[in-house]
Write an enzyme that holds these catalytic residues in place. Sequence first.
Site, PDB file in Angstrom:
ATOM      1  N   LYS A 152       2.711 -13.164 -12.203  1.00  0.00           N
ATOM      2  CA  LYS A 152       2.711 -12.086 -13.197  1.00  0.00           C
ATOM      3  C   LYS A 152       1.270 -11.703 -13.508  1.00  0.00           C
ATOM      4  CE  LYS A 152       4.137 -11.222 -18.015  1.00  0.00           C
ATOM      5  NZ  LYS A 152       4.818 -11.801 -19.206  1.00  0.00           N
ATOM      6  N   ASP A 183       7.409 -17.604 -18.701  1.00  0.00           N
ATOM      7  CA  ASP A 183       6.181 -16.934 -18.256  1.00  0.00           C
ATOM      8  C   ASP A 183       5.009 -17.756 -18.758  1.00  0.00           C
ATOM      9  OD1 ASP A 183       7.021 -13.330 -18.420  1.00  0.00           O
ATOM     10  OD2 ASP A 183       8.037 -15.050 -17.499  1.00  0.00           O
ATOM     11  N   LYS A 195       5.545  -9.803 -10.999  1.00  0.00           N
ATOM     12  CA  LYS A 195       5.880  -9.141 -12.267  1.00  0.00           C
ATOM     13  C   LYS A 195       4.642  -8.412 -12.763  1.00  0.00           C
ATOM     14  CE  LYS A 195       7.391  -9.868 -17.059  1.00  0.00           C
ATOM     15  NZ  LYS A 195       7.982 -10.842 -18.033  1.00  0.00           N
TER      16      LYS A 195
HETATM   17  O1  LIG Z   1       5.039  -9.101 -20.572  1.00  0.00           O
HETATM   18  C1  LIG Z   1       4.381  -9.276 -21.551  1.00  0.00           C
HETATM   19  C2  LIG Z   1       3.428  -8.299 -22.127  1.00  0.00           C
HETATM   20  O2  LIG Z   1       3.057  -8.748 -23.402  1.00  0.00           O
HETATM   21  C3  LIG Z   1       3.930  -6.869 -22.263  1.00  0.00           C
HETATM   22  O3  LIG Z   1       2.776  -6.082 -22.532  1.00  0.00           O
HETATM   23  P1  LIG Z   1       2.874  -4.741 -23.422  1.00  0.00           P
HETATM   24  O4  LIG Z   1       3.143  -5.188 -24.829  1.00  0.00           O
HETATM   25  O5  LIG Z   1       1.494  -4.082 -23.250  1.00  0.00           O
HETATM   26  O6  LIG Z   1       4.001  -3.897 -22.868  1.00  0.00           O
END
Ligand SMILES: O=C[C@H](O)COP(=O)(O)O
Length: 226
Positions: free
Chosen positions: A158, A94, A187
């Site tokens: 994403k 990512d 995503k």
């Molecule tokens: O996908 C990566 C993000 O850091 C996930 O965010 P979050 O920690 O707010 O769920």
Amino acid sequence: MSPTFTNLAARIDHTLLRPDATQDQIATLCAEAAAAGFASVCVPPCYVRYAAEQLQGTSVPVCTVIGFPLGYQITKVKFFEAHQALTDGATELDMVINVAAFKSGRLEEVEDEIGQLAELCHFKNALLKVIIETALLTETEIVQACRLCVAAGADFVKTSTGFASRGASLADIELMRRTLPGTMRIKAAGGIRTRAAALTLVAAGADRIGSSNSLALLEENEKPVS
Ligand SMILES: O=C[C@H](O)COP(=O)(O)O
């Protein structure tokens, strides 16, 4: 029919990217992912090798982040970081887009950077997801960034790092789905805290959900989506 437990779990990247994440917490994340059938674990680059060892013998891939969370590392640095992560056992990357260069109109540079990492990932049979950080972009810029990702050969677009002022919104997903060809996956990530929110984003076009609260997304709840 709404996605079942299994379907939703298979769309979730079980994520731990906090700066104070410990090795023991990564071990727990991996065990949870294997038990729940999550799509992947998403861990900091320093834990890729460890997570790959923890997940040996399972079908859970290791995802990590590149140029994270601000995106303005130079391309050579991002390329080295990506190559090392793939060597350590990651099969999904990512990468944060260089939002600063994008906002400066240096679009060829941004597309070239994405293209270099996409080429590397595809040579290594890995997936590249490009984080455009929608919280920092106008609707016009989101459309433009999506089109750059398509032209450069990314596998996913994403929404967010989870470290900006906000994460994925329903409007983001609807706009990205309208903009992107069906072959380009989406995503949604950042601030996704309930099953209802995750299902709403999936229904709007998200193919994957990134969350550090994944287990809660597998539990029925009645909280309405804001
Ligand atoms: O996908 C990566 C993000 O850091 C996930 O965010 P979050 O920690 O707010 O769920």
